[in-house]
Design an enzyme around this catalytic site. Sequence first.
Site, PDB file in Angstrom:
ATOM      1  N   ASP A 102       0.861  -1.175   0.000  1.00 32.78           N
ATOM      2  CA  ASP A 102       0.000   0.000   0.000  1.00 32.78           C
ATOM      3  C   ASP A 102       0.904   1.234   0.000  1.00 32.78           C
ATOM      4  OD1 ASP A 102      -2.194   1.725   0.548  1.00 32.78           O
ATOM      5  OD2 ASP A 102      -3.150   0.136   1.711  1.00 32.78           O
ATOM      6  N   ASP A 208      -3.130   4.606  -2.208  1.00 36.30           N
ATOM      7  CA  ASP A 208      -4.143   5.177  -1.329  1.00 36.30           C
ATOM      8  C   ASP A 208      -4.648   6.526  -1.854  1.00 36.30           C
ATOM      9  OD1 ASP A 208      -5.413   4.875   1.374  1.00 36.30           O
ATOM     10  OD2 ASP A 208      -4.393   6.776   1.747  1.00 36.30           O
ATOM     11  N   GLU A 265      -6.812   3.517  -5.499  1.00 36.61           N
ATOM     12  CA  GLU A 265      -7.990   3.776  -4.661  1.00 36.61           C
ATOM     13  C   GLU A 265      -8.431   5.201  -4.958  1.00 36.61           C
ATOM     14  OE1 GLU A 265      -9.773   3.992  -0.175  1.00 36.61           O
ATOM     15  OE2 GLU A 265      -8.025   5.124  -0.781  1.00 36.61           O
ATOM     16  N   HIS A 338     -11.057  -2.710   4.915  1.00 35.58           N
ATOM     17  CA  HIS A 338     -10.797  -2.259   6.281  1.00 35.58           C
ATOM     18  C   HIS A 338     -11.454  -0.910   6.607  1.00 35.58           C
ATOM     19  CE1 HIS A 338      -7.932  -0.152   3.813  1.00 35.58           C
ATOM     20  NE2 HIS A 338      -7.789   0.717   4.796  1.00 35.58           N
ATOM     21  N   ASP A 339     -12.081  -0.283   5.617  1.00 38.33           N
ATOM     22  CA  ASP A 339     -12.768   0.995   5.848  1.00 38.33           C
ATOM     23  C   ASP A 339     -14.286   0.849   5.871  1.00 38.33           C
ATOM     24  OD1 ASP A 339     -10.386   2.456   5.789  1.00 38.33           O
ATOM     25  OD2 ASP A 339     -10.506   2.825   3.627  1.00 38.33           O
TER      26      ASP A 339
HETATM   27  O1  ISL Z   1     -13.042   5.398   5.608  1.00 40.44           O
HETATM   28  C1  ISL Z   1     -13.659   6.125   4.901  1.00 40.44           C
HETATM   29  C2  ISL Z   1     -14.906   6.713   5.314  1.00 40.44           C
HETATM   30  O2  ISL Z   1     -15.205   6.266   6.543  1.00 40.44           O
HETATM   31  C3  ISL Z   1     -13.255   6.422   3.575  1.00 40.44           C
HETATM   32  O3  ISL Z   1     -13.802   7.580   3.088  1.00 40.44           O
HETATM   33  C4  ISL Z   1     -11.749   6.489   3.534  1.00 40.44           C
HETATM   34  O4  ISL Z   1     -11.314   7.622   4.184  1.00 40.44           O
HETATM   35  C5  ISL Z   1     -11.329   6.505   2.109  1.00 40.44           C
HETATM   36  O5  ISL Z   1     -11.747   5.288   1.617  1.00 40.44           O
HETATM   37  C6  ISL Z   1      -9.823   6.616   1.997  1.00 40.44           C
HETATM   38  O6  ISL Z   1      -9.248   5.516   2.624  1.00 40.44           O
HETATM   39  C7  ISL Z   1      -7.878   5.358   2.650  1.00 40.44           C
HETATM   40  O7  ISL Z   1      -7.188   6.515   3.073  1.00 40.44           O
HETATM   41  C8  ISL Z   1      -7.388   6.934   4.412  1.00 40.44           C
HETATM   42  C9  ISL Z   1      -7.297   5.788   5.426  1.00 40.44           C
HETATM   43  O8  ISL Z   1      -7.787   6.225   6.664  1.00 40.44           O
HETATM   44  C10 ISL Z   1      -8.038   4.567   4.968  1.00 40.44           C
HETATM   45  O9  ISL Z   1      -7.880   3.512   5.871  1.00 40.44           O
HETATM   46  C11 ISL Z   1      -7.525   4.233   3.605  1.00 40.44           C
HETATM   47  O10 ISL Z   1      -8.051   3.030   3.107  1.00 40.44           O
HETATM   48  C12 ISL Z   1      -6.335   7.964   4.697  1.00 40.44           C
HETATM   49  O11 ISL Z   1      -5.077   7.447   4.365  1.00 40.44           O
END
Ligand code: ISL
Length: 655
Positions: A102, A208, A265, A338-339
Amino acid sequence: MDLGAHSSWWHSAVVYEVYPMSFYDADGDGVGDLRGILAKVDYIAHLGVDAVWLTPIYPSPWADNGYDVADYLSVHPAFGTLDDLYALRDALRARGIRLVLDLVFNHTSDEHPWFQAARLDPRSPFRDFYYFHPGIRGEGGERRPPNNWGSFFGGSAWTWDEQAQAYYLHLFDRKQPDLNWDHPPVRQALADIARTWLVRGVGGFRLDVINFIGKPWGLPDGRPEPGSAYAYNLDLLDREKVERYVGELYRAVKAQNPEAVMIGETPGVTLAEALRWTRPEAPILDMVISFDHVSFDGEEGNKWRPLPLDVGRFKEIWTRWQKGLSGRGWWAPYLGNHDQPRPASRYVRDGAYRAAGAVALHVLLFTAYGTPFLYQGEELGLPNAGFSSLDDYRDVESRNAARFFREAGMAEGEILALLGRRSRDNARVPIPWTDGPAGGFTRGIPWISPHPRAEELHVARQLADPGSLLAATRALIGLRRAFPAAAYGPFVPLEDVGGEAPPEVFAYLRPAVLAERFASNGADVGPSSEEGERKPSFRTSLVARPGTLLVLVNLSPAAAEVFVPAWLAAHDPEPVFCSRPAGGSVSSSGVFEHGVLWGARLPRGSAARSPGFCGGEGSCEFFAAETCLGRAARLGRATLSLDPYEARVYVLGGA
Ligand code: ISL
């Protein structure tokens, strides 16, 4: 199946997402680690996946569980060492599985040496790595942030820094300052990091929030969210910058290793952008992780204002993306990560059907166009963890939200219910491996409370049960391998060829026609118009080649009728997978839950690419729940009825 010039390993791959903190703890400190993953590498291989995406394993203060990176080229001591990572890479490679890392390149940690240097000295070469701003004066002369952008984790996206004597921008937590991609040395430094990991033998990257790097020139105010002072409008992002900068990174990576996958992403990405960014002739990404199908169940897309599940809407969105990308671009279909809340809780409306619903969802996922992503624990059908105390929540987003709701006067019980539905921690609790303490995840004290239903759904139990969701998931991954049309075939809704299905039934064909056309003419494949799709010549082309799939998935707690056109039924489709609820039982936690009956019949030789899939035997008469397959065999009739949450996959024209 040969995709010619555009063929790559990820087109036929399934990716398994591992969240290291919660996978398996080898050293007993309560936090999962790399040696823990290494210890479970055979379990991962047994699933039949092709790649493992590890969420961040780098040194980090863990303000956002590692998405706040303090050093892109090392390993967090709690996870182990670089040598542990190499050992994992090699163990996976020995099993034909690639390691995907990642890359969190939109922001660093505020403890990254770049930010430390930048905040200390305005003349530091790292000052322009970030967005520093003196702020503006409000009407009363007070100092204010330069615009109205909100942080996704609450409050303003700007924090005043005493050391820097300036505001800095952070779209996420204040400990995650955004990098300034307009500054060429930033892009150079990030490309160097990616190249270093390629030299170290990783198979590619998940990037990310990579579209967030396109900050609009001048950082203008956005349209505030209803009821809020802050704007979160992703349509402000500068698409031209995204294409230029991400394209640059993509080409740098490919120049070094054309085999390395680049997974973007991209929150808020539209179908048009996904098509443009992944077009085979000039991609800037190999696939996108999109969000429409995980943002439709919140008012105005706001996850904290959940709406009742509308399966028809989910089907519309899923179908639009599947059909829209078919043969023209590439997608990373997923149901959870995981989100996100757990799919078994989110998309299965009636908890009594959770088990059958989870199998039905996996039929959708593993017959989807694109590269399916399976997040750890989904193969077990884990529902949301849903803690009973607010103190159990660890996630920065959940804790901030809980504080905000409390201040706004929301009752504790209501906050708990909301987090139980929406918190990211629902999917971040440890994998239950056994019925031992902490689900066998650690011999220490786990960093977050274990799953409340660990005892019932743990791995050991499901491994021993050929009727489990784990076994069904393996069979479906095997099915995807046995029938390449499941990955490459265009997605043709049954309605487009004269069939009919109610709003909560997904019914579609995956014809085995695409691969050659993808190879010869990447940009123009798949049916051109709905009218064309009804023409006999098009119908013939759908079923002309062996291996076309017909998929029927009832995602509702009611029986449903599907109309299959006579010409299609006349092809005598043979069932290769089916599932439906079977009987009922009361689980140990007192929840009434239907069991699930499922069966799969895969062609001979399909085990070849999936070692161990059929217990080492050459043939794949894998698990024949004859009552299920036998019942599904009666497709001679034009109208068939499906049980609640019943799913079937047929193959046309012979396996
Ligand atoms: O988790 C979210 C909403 O609750 C999503 O909007 C998330 O912030 C978005 O998918 C981006 O996620 C990624 O970047 C974030 C991190 O917190 C997430 O875990 C990651 O997957 C910031 O780096």
